[in-house]
Each structure stands twice: as C-alpha cells, then as structure tokens.
Scaffold this active site. Structure first.
Site, PDB file in Angstrom:
ATOM      1  N   HIS A   1      54.642 -22.937  35.629  1.00  0.00           N
ATOM      2  CA  HIS A   1      53.783 -22.877  37.300  1.00  0.00           C
ATOM      3  C   HIS A   1      53.096 -21.334  37.084  1.00  0.00           C
ATOM      4  O   HIS A   1      53.329 -21.019  37.649  1.00  0.00           O
ATOM      5  CB  HIS A   1      55.014 -22.881  38.596  1.00  0.00           C
TER       6      HIS A   1
ATOM      7  N   HIS B   1      50.631 -16.314  38.995  1.00  0.00           N
ATOM      8  CA  HIS B   1      52.297 -17.240  39.909  1.00  0.00           C
ATOM      9  C   HIS B   1      51.479 -18.567  40.323  1.00  0.00           C
ATOM     10  O   HIS B   1      50.875 -18.061  41.102  1.00  0.00           O
ATOM     11  CB  HIS B   1      52.853 -16.594  40.089  1.00  0.00           C
TER      12      HIS B   1
END
Length: 152
Positions: free
Chosen positions: A63, A77
């Site tokens: 992620h 992110h």
C-alpha cells in the site's frame, strides 16, 4: 549553488483530481505530521513514479512505496487505511533499489475494490524530510507523469 539547492520536480503519480495534502481525509496526512505533500483522487488504476529517484522501500502490504532523490524522501501512499488489505488489490512492479523516472509504472491498484471495502481511494504523496525546503503544487485535474510541483 550546489547539489542540495537545486529544485526537485514532482510529477502526478496517477490521473485524477489533485489537491493539497491538508485536504486529505486522513488526519495524520492532513495535519502534515508526516510532511508536506499532495492528494489525488484517482481516475485510473495505473500508478507511476512521482519523481526521478531510487525505490527505497515497498511495504510488504504493497500500500506504500518509499522513493528517494538527492536526499529528499517521498512516501507514496495508495489509499487510506489500505494497510488492512494485506496487499489484496495491489500489483507492484518495482523493488527496493530500482531506479525510476516519472514514466516508470510502479504498479496497479484496484481502486474499485478499495472503495468496496469502505476505504478511501486517495493517493497521497508526502515529502517526509523537507527540512527548510518547501513543496509548491498545482491543483485540479492532472494526468500521470505531468509535472505538478517543485520542491524548492
């Protein structure tokens, strides 16, 4: 003057609608506790490098990706709270140590899947160690690999 005073160009990592990090739905990012940056609501699943640099880390949960250029560290992110997905919905094509440019595809993210799990699909880019430098960005609709800002 020297190597450390030259501006660093920042590029959109994904097609979408870009806004300042202060508008992130995640308070940690919005408060700039991790650094200054930007947020893009994605219109594509393809993720590209936001800078010319070196991959420093790919989180095991896929992620987030750390990238470094001339001593400035960037954290890309992918979605908010997506660490909880343990990599499901992410396909990352790069590894630690890889050299990347804004044309380098880092991977794909199934943003529809992320939204189906009740999570935000916002892509956040944070400059984690600006020290006495600052980030200037544009706002509005952007396309991957488009120059969208400068670290000055």
């Amino acid at each position: 003057m020297g190597l450390f005073t030259k501006n660093i160009e920042v590029y959109a990592p994904v097609d979408g609608e870009m806004k300042p990090i202060s508008e992130s739905s995640d308070e940690l990012f919005a408060s700039k506790a991790m650094g200054d940056g930007l947020v893009i609501t994605p219109m594509s699943n393809n993720i590209y490098s936001p800078i010319k640099g070196t991959i420093k880390s790919v989180f095991p949960t896929k992620h987030a990706i750390g990238i470094e250029h001339r001593g400035i560290e960037f954290l890309l992110h992918l979605g908010i709270n997506t660490v909880e997905l343990n990599g499901e919905g992410f396909s990352i094509l790069v590894s630690e140590g890889d050299k990347v440019t804004p044309e380098t595809k880092l991977g794909t993210v199934d943003f529809d899947f992320i939204k189906s799990k009740g999570m935000s699909d916002d892509v956040v880019l944070v400059c984690t160690n600006l020290d006495n430098r600052h980030l200037e960005i544009i706002e509005g609709k952007v396309y991957h690999s488009q120059k969208v800002g400068l670290v000055k």
